[in-house]
Design an enzyme around this catalytic site. Structure first.
Site: not given
Ligand code: S3P
Length: 433
Positions: A22-23, A95, A316, A343, A347, A388
């Protein structure tokens, strides 16, 4: 409203490829859009979160073909080629889309309005809007520091040297993306290592990013050159199956082509510490990211005190790890994970409620949880719309004595479309009613 019904027992076997990371999928769309030339993406996650990012860039005038079986073609418009969208950009549950876009859009000539669903509209945005304001950005949040976010274009941005108070890859990435549009040098210092996909991909697009210790810097006004991107399978999605195979006797599962970036492997390290049988097969590199096939066999797990340095590397994966802890012998203790409370859901609380509903001792603390391994019963779980949480309790059924019903599972589509099909193929007795 989608609910899961998962019958108890079973084991996980065979070979499985979970959907794309996803990232990395988000970043492929963002960087491909502002690059010069055509970016071809393979393995793109066709989930609602990354599709929200894709739709946002289409709305800003970028021609994007696909996704078709994970293939996306992005006709980059260059750093200054985006156009004002015709309306608000709806980022749904994502997010990552909202926080990264804040940085990227702060330096545009036009205004934008970012909106999200109920969960995203509750999540803290000041962590990005405050440092961006120091760079010269103008972003208006609600009084509570949440979305909707009005980003006023036409501002002159200047690079900053920012020490992040929380270990957040989203904050780091947001500032680096704003830094592309800023005068001078933008530097971000992390209190602990966080996922570095933005830095890797920028480098892959020919943009100079430097790292010295915990400080990452780039200069504004460079150029991104289109590059092919091979998105590996998401270790965060693989995590449910790693836990499932570890807790279900008789399991022997291979997860194919999984991203094993060192900033993401906390789940493997923690499970191994608990006694899991996990083997990395044919480690290799794909598109600037390390990848491997991961073989997981059933093993008796024991409770552990989770090392603090592993927390950001598994941020995550804690919902899944809590299920492992519930099936382990003895106590598992997590500290230093207050981020879990902000989150897609809280969670810590939502997992504690669910574990208790299945008869497991779980005591939430402000920054973590204490879980006593035991015998999982059946029961009804409220996932609170958190993808999740839903998938974690689904794999818990492998070790439960009764059926587990999970409410509010539609958001599994944000990160893992086809979860039910893939999980069934692997051996989970799951149906969505
Ligand atoms: C992510 C960073 C993380 C992670 C999120 C994806 C990203 O969040 O929890 O699911 O793709 O940069 P945080 O930056 O708030 O830790």
């Amino acid at each position: 409203m989608i609910n899961y019904k998962v019958n108890p027992g079973g084991r996980l076997q065979g070979h499985l490829r979970v959907p794309g990371d996803k990232s990395i999928s988000h970043r492929a769309i963002m960087l491909g859009s502002i690059a010069e030339g055509v970016t071809e993406v393979r393995g793109f996650l066709e989930g609602e979160d990354s599709l929200a990012t894709l739709a946002a860039f289409r709305a800003m005038g970028v021609k994007i073909e696909g996704p078709r079986q994970g293939r996306v073609t992005i006709h980059g418009v260059g750093l200054h080629g985006l156009k004002a969208p015709g309306g608000p950009l709806d980022l749904g549950n994502s997010g990552t889309s909202m926080r990264l876009l804040c940085g990227l859009l702060a330096g545009q000539k036009f205004d934008t309005l970012l909106v999200g669903d109920e969960s995203l509209s509750r999540r803290p945005m000041k962590r990005v809007t405050e440092p961006l304001a120091r760079m010269g950005a103008r972003i208006v949040t609600t009084e509570r520091g949440t979305a909707p976010l009005h980003i006023q274009g036409g501002q002159k941005l200047t690079g900053i040297d920012y020490a992040m108070p929380v270990a957040s890859a989203q904050v780091k990435s947001s500032l680096l993306l704003a830094g592309l549009y800023a005068d001078g040098r933008t530097c971000v210092t992390e209190p602990a290592p966080t996922r570095d996909h933005t830095e890797r991909m920028l480098t892959g697009f020919g943009y100079a990013v430097s790292r010295q210790g915990d400080k990452i810097c780039l200069n504004g006004a460079g150029r991104l050159k289109a590059a092919a991107i091979d998105v590996p399978a998401d270790i965060s999605s693989a995590a449910f199956f790693m836990v499932g195979a570890s807790i279900a006797p008789g399991s022997d599962l291979v997860l194919e082509h999984v991203g094993i970036n060192p900033t993401r492997v906390g789940v493997i390290n923690i499970l191994k510490l608990m006694g899991a049988d996990i083997e990395l097969l044919s480690s290799r590199e794909a598109g600037g990211e390390p990848v491997a096939d991961i073989r997981v066999r059933y093993s008796r797990l024991h409770g552990v005190e989770i090392p603090l340095d592993q927390v950001p590397l598994a941020i995550d994966e804690f919902p899944a790890l809590f299920i492992a802890a519930a099936c382990a012998e003895g106590e598992t203790l997590l500290r230093g994970a207050e981020e879990l409370r902000v989150k897609e859901s809280d969670r810590i609380q939502v997992m504690a409620d669910g574990l208790r509903a299945l008869g497991i001792y779980a005591r939430p603390t402000p920054d973590g949880i204490i879980i006593e391994g035991g015998r999982l019963g059946g029961g009804v779980i409220e996932s609170r719309g958190d993808h999740r949480i839903a998938m974690s309790f689904a794999v818990a059924a492998l070790r439960a004595s009764g059926t587990i019903t999970i409410h509010d599972c539609a958001n599994v589509n944000t990160s893992f479309p086809d979860f039910v099909t893939l999980a069934s193929q692997a051996g989970l007795k799951i149906s969505d009613k």
